[in-house]
Write a protein that holds these residues in place. Structure first.
Motif, PDB file in Angstrom:
ATOM      1  N   LEU A  40      -0.647  -6.322  -2.235  1.00 30.18           N
ATOM      2  CA  LEU A  40      -0.212  -7.175  -1.135  1.00 30.18           C
ATOM      3  C   LEU A  40       1.055  -7.947  -1.500  1.00 30.18           C
ATOM      4  O   LEU A  40       1.971  -8.085  -0.684  1.00 30.18           O
ATOM      5  CB  LEU A  40      -1.330  -8.145  -0.740  1.00 30.18           C
ATOM      6  CG  LEU A  40      -2.481  -7.518   0.054  1.00 30.18           C
ATOM      7  CD1 LEU A  40      -3.703  -8.436   0.050  1.00 30.18           C
ATOM      8  CD2 LEU A  40      -2.057  -7.224   1.496  1.00 30.18           C
ATOM      9  N   LEU A  41       1.116  -8.449  -2.723  1.00 29.64           N
ATOM     10  CA  LEU A  41       2.321  -9.172  -3.141  1.00 29.64           C
ATOM     11  C   LEU A  41       3.523  -8.240  -3.236  1.00 29.64           C
ATOM     12  O   LEU A  41       4.644  -8.610  -2.846  1.00 29.64           O
ATOM     13  CB  LEU A  41       2.083  -9.885  -4.470  1.00 29.64           C
ATOM     14  CG  LEU A  41       1.229 -11.150  -4.385  1.00 29.64           C
ATOM     15  CD1 LEU A  41       0.888 -11.655  -5.785  1.00 29.64           C
ATOM     16  CD2 LEU A  41       1.948 -12.252  -3.597  1.00 29.64           C
ATOM     17  N   GLU A  42       3.330  -7.030  -3.730  1.00 23.04           N
ATOM     18  CA  GLU A  42       4.427  -6.073  -3.793  1.00 23.04           C
ATOM     19  C   GLU A  42       4.901  -5.698  -2.387  1.00 23.04           C
ATOM     20  O   GLU A  42       6.101  -5.555  -2.140  1.00 23.04           O
ATOM     21  CB  GLU A  42       3.993  -4.827  -4.571  1.00 23.04           C
ATOM     22  CG  GLU A  42       3.822  -5.084  -6.066  1.00 23.04           C
ATOM     23  CD  GLU A  42       3.317  -3.854  -6.818  1.00 23.04           C
ATOM     24  OE1 GLU A  42       2.846  -2.902  -6.147  1.00 23.04           O
ATOM     25  OE2 GLU A  42       3.413  -3.856  -8.054  1.00 23.04           O
ATOM     26  N   TRP A  43       3.954  -5.531  -1.484  1.00 22.85           N
ATOM     27  CA  TRP A  43       4.282  -5.251  -0.082  1.00 22.85           C
ATOM     28  C   TRP A  43       5.111  -6.387   0.506  1.00 22.85           C
ATOM     29  O   TRP A  43       6.117  -6.165   1.177  1.00 22.85           O
ATOM     30  CB  TRP A  43       2.973  -5.068   0.677  1.00 22.85           C
ATOM     31  CG  TRP A  43       3.077  -4.687   2.126  1.00 22.85           C
ATOM     32  CD1 TRP A  43       3.096  -3.424   2.641  1.00 22.85           C
ATOM     33  CD2 TRP A  43       3.138  -5.580   3.239  1.00 22.85           C
ATOM     34  NE1 TRP A  43       3.165  -3.482   4.017  1.00 22.85           N
ATOM     35  CE2 TRP A  43       3.197  -4.783   4.404  1.00 22.85           C
ATOM     36  CE3 TRP A  43       3.161  -6.973   3.363  1.00 22.85           C
ATOM     37  CZ2 TRP A  43       3.265  -5.336   5.688  1.00 22.85           C
ATOM     38  CZ3 TRP A  43       3.237  -7.529   4.633  1.00 22.85           C
ATOM     39  CH2 TRP A  43       3.283  -6.711   5.778  1.00 22.85           C
ATOM     40  N   CYS A  44       4.689  -7.611   0.210  1.00 18.58           N
ATOM     41  CA  CYS A  44       5.390  -8.800   0.693  1.00 18.58           C
ATOM     42  C   CYS A  44       6.801  -8.877   0.116  1.00 18.58           C
ATOM     43  O   CYS A  44       7.777  -9.161   0.827  1.00 18.58           O
ATOM     44  CB  CYS A  44       4.579 -10.043   0.307  1.00 18.58           C
ATOM     45  SG  CYS A  44       5.330 -11.607   0.768  1.00 18.58           S
ATOM     46  N   GLU A  45       6.943  -8.595  -1.173  1.00 16.48           N
ATOM     47  CA  GLU A  45       8.248  -8.652  -1.816  1.00 16.48           C
ATOM     48  C   GLU A  45       9.209  -7.617  -1.225  1.00 16.48           C
ATOM     49  O   GLU A  45      10.401  -7.886  -1.059  1.00 16.48           O
ATOM     50  CB  GLU A  45       8.097  -8.455  -3.318  1.00 16.48           C
ATOM     51  CG  GLU A  45       7.433  -9.640  -4.014  1.00 16.48           C
ATOM     52  CD  GLU A  45       7.059  -9.347  -5.452  1.00 16.48           C
ATOM     53  OE1 GLU A  45       7.531  -8.322  -6.005  1.00 16.48           O
ATOM     54  OE2 GLU A  45       6.288 -10.129  -6.041  1.00 16.48           O
TER      55      GLU A  45
ATOM     56  N   VAL B 104      -8.140   1.890   0.994  1.00 13.90           N
ATOM     57  CA  VAL B 104      -7.578   0.738   1.692  1.00 13.90           C
ATOM     58  C   VAL B 104      -6.116   1.021   2.007  1.00 13.90           C
ATOM     59  O   VAL B 104      -5.387   1.565   1.176  1.00 13.90           O
ATOM     60  CB  VAL B 104      -7.685  -0.535   0.828  1.00 13.90           C
ATOM     61  CG1 VAL B 104      -6.987  -1.714   1.501  1.00 13.90           C
ATOM     62  CG2 VAL B 104      -9.146  -0.869   0.565  1.00 13.90           C
ATOM     63  N   THR B 105      -5.679   0.663   3.220  1.00 17.20           N
ATOM     64  CA  THR B 105      -4.277   0.799   3.604  1.00 17.20           C
ATOM     65  C   THR B 105      -3.692  -0.576   3.901  1.00 17.20           C
ATOM     66  O   THR B 105      -4.428  -1.520   4.228  1.00 17.20           O
ATOM     67  CB  THR B 105      -4.114   1.702   4.836  1.00 17.20           C
ATOM     68  OG1 THR B 105      -4.899   1.164   5.915  1.00 17.20           O
ATOM     69  CG2 THR B 105      -4.567   3.120   4.541  1.00 17.20           C
ATOM     70  N   LEU B 106      -2.376  -0.697   3.809  1.00 13.68           N
ATOM     71  CA  LEU B 106      -1.681  -1.952   4.078  1.00 13.68           C
ATOM     72  C   LEU B 106      -0.861  -1.825   5.351  1.00 13.68           C
ATOM     73  O   LEU B 106      -0.167  -0.834   5.560  1.00 13.68           O
ATOM     74  CB  LEU B 106      -0.755  -2.312   2.912  1.00 13.68           C
ATOM     75  CG  LEU B 106      -1.378  -2.364   1.520  1.00 13.68           C
ATOM     76  CD1 LEU B 106      -0.342  -2.803   0.492  1.00 13.68           C
ATOM     77  CD2 LEU B 106      -2.592  -3.264   1.484  1.00 13.68           C
ATOM     78  N   THR B 107      -0.940  -2.850   6.186  1.00 10.92           N
ATOM     79  CA  THR B 107      -0.182  -2.858   7.431  1.00 10.92           C
ATOM     80  C   THR B 107      -0.002  -4.298   7.875  1.00 10.92           C
ATOM     81  O   THR B 107      -0.457  -5.228   7.195  1.00 10.92           O
ATOM     82  CB  THR B 107      -0.900  -2.028   8.516  1.00 10.92           C
ATOM     83  OG1 THR B 107      -0.059  -1.926   9.662  1.00 10.92           O
ATOM     84  CG2 THR B 107      -2.233  -2.666   8.906  1.00 10.92           C
ATOM     85  N   THR B 108       0.651  -4.518   9.002  1.00 11.74           N
ATOM     86  CA  THR B 108       0.820  -5.878   9.507  1.00 11.74           C
ATOM     87  C   THR B 108      -0.364  -6.259  10.400  1.00 11.74           C
ATOM     88  O   THR B 108      -1.046  -5.401  10.975  1.00 11.74           O
ATOM     89  CB  THR B 108       2.124  -6.015  10.309  1.00 11.74           C
ATOM     90  OG1 THR B 108       2.177  -5.009  11.320  1.00 11.74           O
ATOM     91  CG2 THR B 108       3.327  -5.884   9.404  1.00 11.74           C
ATOM     92  N   LEU B 109      -0.588  -7.540  10.522  1.00 12.41           N
ATOM     93  CA  LEU B 109      -1.671  -8.077  11.347  1.00 12.41           C
ATOM     94  C   LEU B 109      -1.401  -7.775  12.824  1.00 12.41           C
ATOM     95  O   LEU B 109      -0.262  -7.842  13.278  1.00 12.41           O
ATOM     96  CB  LEU B 109      -1.784  -9.587  11.129  1.00 12.41           C
ATOM     97  CG  LEU B 109      -2.861 -10.334  11.906  1.00 12.41           C
ATOM     98  CD1 LEU B 109      -4.253  -9.860  11.505  1.00 12.41           C
ATOM     99  CD2 LEU B 109      -2.726 -11.841  11.669  1.00 12.41           C
TER     100      LEU B 109
END
Length: 203
Positions: free
Chosen positions: A127-132, A19-24
């Motif tokens: 996701l929370l760490e990414w947000c922070e 899984v990767t994290l990115t913006t919508l």
């Protein structure tokens, strides 16, 4: 650890699970709405208003507010399927539904969702760490969120350093009434009424 390094760390850990994290982005609303409904689709308010939302509702909102796309992080499988997201509002933004007005230095976490099939992979934490990290980049010095009493996600927030904020009697009673009318009792009858405000200082 600088914010950029934290984002890289969160992305690397998420990639370990495929899984990767990115913006919508505007092309992901079908999958995004499925992820949203996987968490919220079975809930209705006491006024019988469904919490579930179709892709057209999200598409309409973000077409009118394209700057908000950057304020929503999504967790993606290699196939492009959205399996989690975090929606946040750093000052001077307020939450997209107009229910929380942020103050200087604040970043408000509006919603956090992980699809049932992707739970247990640590995506909520990532996701929370990414947000922070994004909040730090925006100049925020603390995070806030509200969690409905009885929601098991509170344990996650506490583990990540969020602390319940003491509320006065008026705010607590208003919060209970709001939750009753608009959110109902989605987490069972064993929990107290209402919700808890939580805060985390960003080091």
């Amino acid at each position: 650890m600088p914010p950029s390094a934290l984002v890289r760390s969160a992305s690397a850990n998420a990639e370990d699970t495929g899984v990767t994290l990115t913006t919508l982005t505007m092309d992901r609303f079908e999958s995004f709405s499925k992820c949203h409904n996987d968490s919220f689709g079975t809930k209705v308010s006491c006024l019988c208003v469904p919490v579930a939302s179709g892709p057209d509702r999200f598409r309409s909102f973000y077409t009118k507010n394209p700057d908000r796309l950057a304020l929503c992080g999504v967790a993606l499988r290699a196939s492009g399927e959205v399996v989690g997201y975090v929606q946040y509002a750093p000052f001077p933004y307020s939450d997209k539904d107009g229910l929380h007005e942020t103050k200087e230095g604040e970043c408000y976490v509006e919603q956090l969702s992980v699809s049932a099939g992707a739970r247990g992979l640590g995506l909520g934490t990532r996701l929370l760490e990414w947000c922070e990290a994004r909040a730090r980049d925006a100049g925020c010095n603390h995070m806030t969120l509200a969690v409905i009493n009885g929601n098991r996600a509170r344990a996650l927030y506490e583990r990540l350093g969020y602390v319940a904020v003491e509320q006065d009697c008026v705010d607590e009673c208003c919060g209970c009434l709001f939750v009753f009318l608009l959110v109902g009792r989605p987490y069972g009858l064993c929990a107290p009424w209402g919700a808890v405000d939580m805060r985390k200082e960003l080091k």
